[in-house]
Motif scaffolding. Structure first.
Motif, PDB file in Angstrom:
ATOM      1  N   ALA A  57      41.797  35.309  40.727  1.00 29.03           N
ATOM      2  CA  ALA A  57      42.832  35.787  39.805  1.00 29.03           C
ATOM      3  C   ALA A  57      44.178  35.197  40.191  1.00 29.03           C
ATOM      4  CB  ALA A  57      42.883  37.310  39.835  1.00 29.03           C
ATOM      5  N   ALA A  58      45.024  34.975  39.195  1.00 28.66           N
ATOM      6  CA  ALA A  58      46.366  34.458  39.449  1.00 28.66           C
ATOM      7  C   ALA A  58      47.177  35.496  40.220  1.00 28.66           C
ATOM      8  CB  ALA A  58      47.049  34.119  38.133  1.00 28.66           C
ATOM      9  N   LEU A  59      48.155  35.020  40.993  1.00 28.71           N
ATOM     10  CA  LEU A  59      49.050  35.938  41.696  1.00 28.71           C
ATOM     11  C   LEU A  59      49.899  36.711  40.698  1.00 28.71           C
ATOM     12  CD1 LEU A  59      50.357  36.997  44.342  1.00 28.71           C
ATOM     13  CD2 LEU A  59      51.988  35.090  44.127  1.00 28.71           C
ATOM     14  N   VAL A  60      50.440  36.008  39.699  1.00 29.52           N
ATOM     15  CA  VAL A  60      51.274  36.630  38.663  1.00 29.52           C
ATOM     16  C   VAL A  60      50.647  36.356  37.300  1.00 29.52           C
ATOM     17  CG1 VAL A  60      53.550  36.724  37.594  1.00 29.52           C
ATOM     18  CG2 VAL A  60      53.359  36.310  40.053  1.00 29.52           C
ATOM     19  N   GLU A  61      50.496  37.409  36.515  1.00 28.60           N
ATOM     20  CA  GLU A  61      49.986  37.294  35.151  1.00 28.60           C
ATOM     21  C   GLU A  61      51.017  37.908  34.202  1.00 28.60           C
ATOM     22  OE1 GLU A  61      45.464  38.331  35.203  1.00 28.60           O
ATOM     23  OE2 GLU A  61      46.417  39.344  36.911  1.00 28.60           O
ATOM     24  N   VAL A  62      51.502  37.117  33.287  1.00 30.64           N
ATOM     25  CA  VAL A  62      52.469  37.586  32.280  1.00 30.64           C
ATOM     26  C   VAL A  62      51.780  37.535  30.928  1.00 30.64           C
ATOM     27  CG1 VAL A  62      54.708  37.177  31.200  1.00 30.64           C
ATOM     28  CG2 VAL A  62      54.400  36.703  33.644  1.00 30.64           C
TER      29      VAL A  62
ATOM     30  N   VAL B 139      55.850  35.768  25.623  1.00 28.84           N
ATOM     31  CA  VAL B 139      55.567  34.797  26.682  1.00 28.84           C
ATOM     32  C   VAL B 139      54.327  35.232  27.466  1.00 28.84           C
ATOM     33  CG1 VAL B 139      56.390  33.871  28.891  1.00 28.84           C
ATOM     34  CG2 VAL B 139      57.925  33.996  26.910  1.00 28.84           C
ATOM     35  N   SER B 140      53.365  34.340  27.551  1.00 28.92           N
ATOM     36  CA  SER B 140      52.164  34.570  28.359  1.00 28.92           C
ATOM     37  C   SER B 140      51.947  33.371  29.269  1.00 28.92           C
ATOM     38  CB  SER B 140      50.928  34.767  27.467  1.00 28.92           C
ATOM     39  OG  SER B 140      51.039  35.952  26.696  1.00 28.92           O
ATOM     40  N   LEU B 141      51.720  33.644  30.553  1.00 30.20           N
ATOM     41  CA  LEU B 141      51.491  32.565  31.520  1.00 30.20           C
ATOM     42  C   LEU B 141      50.889  33.143  32.795  1.00 30.20           C
ATOM     43  CD1 LEU B 141      53.991  32.827  33.833  1.00 30.20           C
ATOM     44  CD2 LEU B 141      55.297  32.056  31.861  1.00 30.20           C
ATOM     45  N   ASP B 142      50.306  32.256  33.606  1.00 25.82           N
ATOM     46  CA  ASP B 142      49.783  32.617  34.917  1.00 25.82           C
ATOM     47  C   ASP B 142      50.434  31.743  35.981  1.00 25.82           C
ATOM     48  OD1 ASP B 142      48.056  34.477  33.804  1.00 25.82           O
ATOM     49  OD2 ASP B 142      46.320  33.122  33.804  1.00 25.82           O
TER      50      ASP B 142
ATOM     51  N   ALA C 287      50.162  27.646  44.396  1.00 27.15           N
ATOM     52  CA  ALA C 287      50.606  26.492  43.615  1.00 27.15           C
ATOM     53  C   ALA C 287      52.127  26.433  43.545  1.00 27.15           C
ATOM     54  CB  ALA C 287      50.030  26.558  42.207  1.00 27.15           C
ATOM     55  N   ILE C 288      52.647  25.229  43.307  1.00 33.23           N
ATOM     56  CA  ILE C 288      54.048  25.075  42.944  1.00 33.23           C
ATOM     57  C   ILE C 288      54.079  24.836  41.434  1.00 33.23           C
ATOM     58  CG2 ILE C 288      56.175  23.772  43.217  1.00 33.23           C
ATOM     59  CD1 ILE C 288      55.427  23.053  45.970  1.00 33.23           C
ATOM     60  N   VAL C 289      54.689  25.773  40.729  1.00 37.52           N
ATOM     61  CA  VAL C 289      54.706  25.734  39.264  1.00 37.52           C
ATOM     62  C   VAL C 289      56.112  25.411  38.796  1.00 37.52           C
ATOM     63  CG1 VAL C 289      54.216  27.002  37.136  1.00 37.52           C
ATOM     64  CG2 VAL C 289      52.859  27.448  39.203  1.00 37.52           C
TER      65      VAL C 289
ATOM     66  N   ARG D  50      51.804  41.541  35.644  1.00 40.11           N
ATOM     67  CA  ARG D  50      50.940  42.025  36.721  1.00 40.11           C
ATOM     68  C   ARG D  50      51.164  41.153  37.946  1.00 40.11           C
ATOM     69  NH1 ARG D  50      47.057  45.542  34.843  1.00 40.11           N
ATOM     70  NH2 ARG D  50      45.745  45.204  36.680  1.00 40.11           N
ATOM     71  N   PHE D  51      51.378  41.799  39.079  1.00 37.03           N
ATOM     72  CA  PHE D  51      51.571  41.078  40.340  1.00 37.03           C
ATOM     73  C   PHE D  51      50.434  41.452  41.281  1.00 37.03           C
ATOM     74  CE2 PHE D  51      53.146  40.274  44.576  1.00 37.03           C
ATOM     75  CZ  PHE D  51      53.847  39.086  44.440  1.00 37.03           C
ATOM     76  N   ASP D  52      49.652  40.458  41.662  1.00 36.27           N
ATOM     77  CA  ASP D  52      48.491  40.678  42.530  1.00 36.27           C
ATOM     78  C   ASP D  52      47.586  41.766  41.955  1.00 36.27           C
ATOM     79  OD1 ASP D  52      46.864  40.115  44.661  1.00 36.27           O
ATOM     80  OD2 ASP D  52      48.060  41.169  46.160  1.00 36.27           O
ATOM     81  N   GLY D  53      47.441  41.738  40.637  1.00 35.65           N
ATOM     82  CA  GLY D  53      46.528  42.649  39.958  1.00 35.65           C
ATOM     83  C   GLY D  53      47.100  43.990  39.579  1.00 35.65           C
ATOM     84  N   VAL D  54      48.337  44.288  39.988  1.00 31.13           N
ATOM     85  CA  VAL D  54      48.942  45.596  39.719  1.00 31.13           C
ATOM     86  C   VAL D  54      50.016  45.439  38.648  1.00 31.13           C
ATOM     87  CG1 VAL D  54      50.200  47.562  40.689  1.00 31.13           C
ATOM     88  CG2 VAL D  54      48.492  46.354  42.081  1.00 31.13           C
ATOM     89  N   SER D  55      49.946  46.268  37.610  1.00 31.79           N
ATOM     90  CA  SER D  55      50.913  46.204  36.519  1.00 31.79           C
ATOM     91  C   SER D  55      52.260  46.755  36.956  1.00 31.79           C
ATOM     92  CB  SER D  55      50.407  47.009  35.327  1.00 31.79           C
ATOM     93  OG  SER D  55      51.401  47.105  34.320  1.00 31.79           O
TER      94      SER D  55
END
Length: 322
Positions: free
Chosen positions: A3-8, A28-31, A36-38, A71-76
């Motif tokens: 899972a991504a670290l951050v999910e928007v 806005v939706s992104l992971d 990674a360096i994004v 969501r950060f590390d799976g927590v909303s």
């Protein structure tokens, strides 16, 4: 798949003004992948800094989240509350701001700045060990005579040195997510290059995710694994850096690349994208880029395009791109 670290997901942010609400981010939706360096790119006013401030919930008082979820590390974020945000800020999320001239407290020594960060991350460490770690980090980010300079104050350092100190503070927090919001904007070209080399070197040692916000596509192409392109508060295109710069699909990203690319045989005049960024108090219907797009069709002005995969390996919100 990890899972991504951050999910928007479907995030909206608006700012209250005398003229009305400015819709700075819209759907806005992104992971942000772990480790990674994004890169986050787009014109001024595209929503980059708003997104950067939304991730650690540091939005100003006149801003509000109008919808969506982070969501950060799976927590909303909705389940965290203010106490949860305080645990994130400065511990799991750290930020390097645009202007190093105003980011440090002028009446507090550099030792106190760094010591406070270390004490928050490792409250059981003694003063001697905190000092040792602070000196080691200043030395790591290229501050000469680190032990002596530890007792100095912000006004005794150049802009480039202050930005190095800000990076040192962020790294001492040992964050899972480091947000660098145009960290070289206020610096001259020589110092800018030094900071970018520093970030490139540090990426070998920093295990967390970095969100790097910049106007410079060349820098993003050199430094980042993935790229997110914002336009008028929406995601225009996203994908692996190599794929996006080799074959950008969205006309907006193609135009940004042309603005930074010299074409042999031309007079090398500075190129720009015709037209203006739309008024986000009253955003246009359909694709936000349609009024400036040279390949727009009727559907672009009536229907909002969704992100979809393209042949070049990226995802673009465009009715025309293939």
């Amino acid at each position: 798949m990890t899972a991504a670290l951050v999910e928007v997901r479907d995030l909206g942010v608006a700012f209250a003004t005398e003229r009305g609400d400015v819709h700075a981010l819209r759907h806005v939706s992104l992971d942000l992948a772990r480790g990674a360096i994004v890169g986050l790119v787009g014109e001024s006013g595209s929503g980059k800094s708003t997104l950067a401030l939304a991730l650690p919930m540091l939005l100003p008082a006149n801003a509000r989240v109008t919808g969506g979820e982070i969501r950060f590390d799976g927590v909303s974020f909705a389940a965290m509350g203010e106490r949860g945000f305080k645990e994130l800020r400065g511990r799991r999320i750290a930020m390097v701001f645009q202007d190093p001239m105003t980011s440090l407290n002028p009446v507090i020594s550099i030792a106190s700045h760094l010591g406070d960060v270390i004490a928050r991350r490792h409250p059981d460490l003694g003063r001697r060990e905190r000092k040792r770690r602070a000196i080691a980090m200043l030395d790591r980010v290229g501050i000469p005579d680190a032990e002596r300079r530890l007792g100095g104050f912000a006004h005794e350092f150049s802009g480039g040195m202050r930005q190095r100190i800000m990076i040192a503070m962020a790294l001492l927090a040992e964050p899972d997510l480091l947000i660098a919001d145009e960290p070289t904007t206020a610096l001259d070209v020589t110092i800018e290059r030094q900071i970018l080399v520093l970030l490139r070197d540090l990426r070998r040692e920093f295990a967390g995710t970095i969100l790097f916000i910049s106007h410079s596509l060349g820098t993003v192409a050199e430094l980042c694994d993935e790229v997110i392109v914002l336009y008028a508060g929406t995601v225009a295109e996203t994908g692996a850096s190599a794929a996006l710069f080799a074959r950008a699909g969205h006309p907006y990203m193609q135009a940004l690349i042309r603005c930074e690319t010299e074409v042999p045989g031309t007079d090398r005049r500075l190129r720009s994208i015709p037209g203006d960024v739309p008024d986000l108090i009253d955003p246009p219907g359909g694709c936000a880029f349609a009024p400036r797009c040279p390949v727009a069709v009727a559907a672009c002005r009536s229907a909002v395009p969704l992100l979809r995969p393209l042949a070049g390996g990226t995802h673009a919100a465009c009715h025309v791109a293939r």
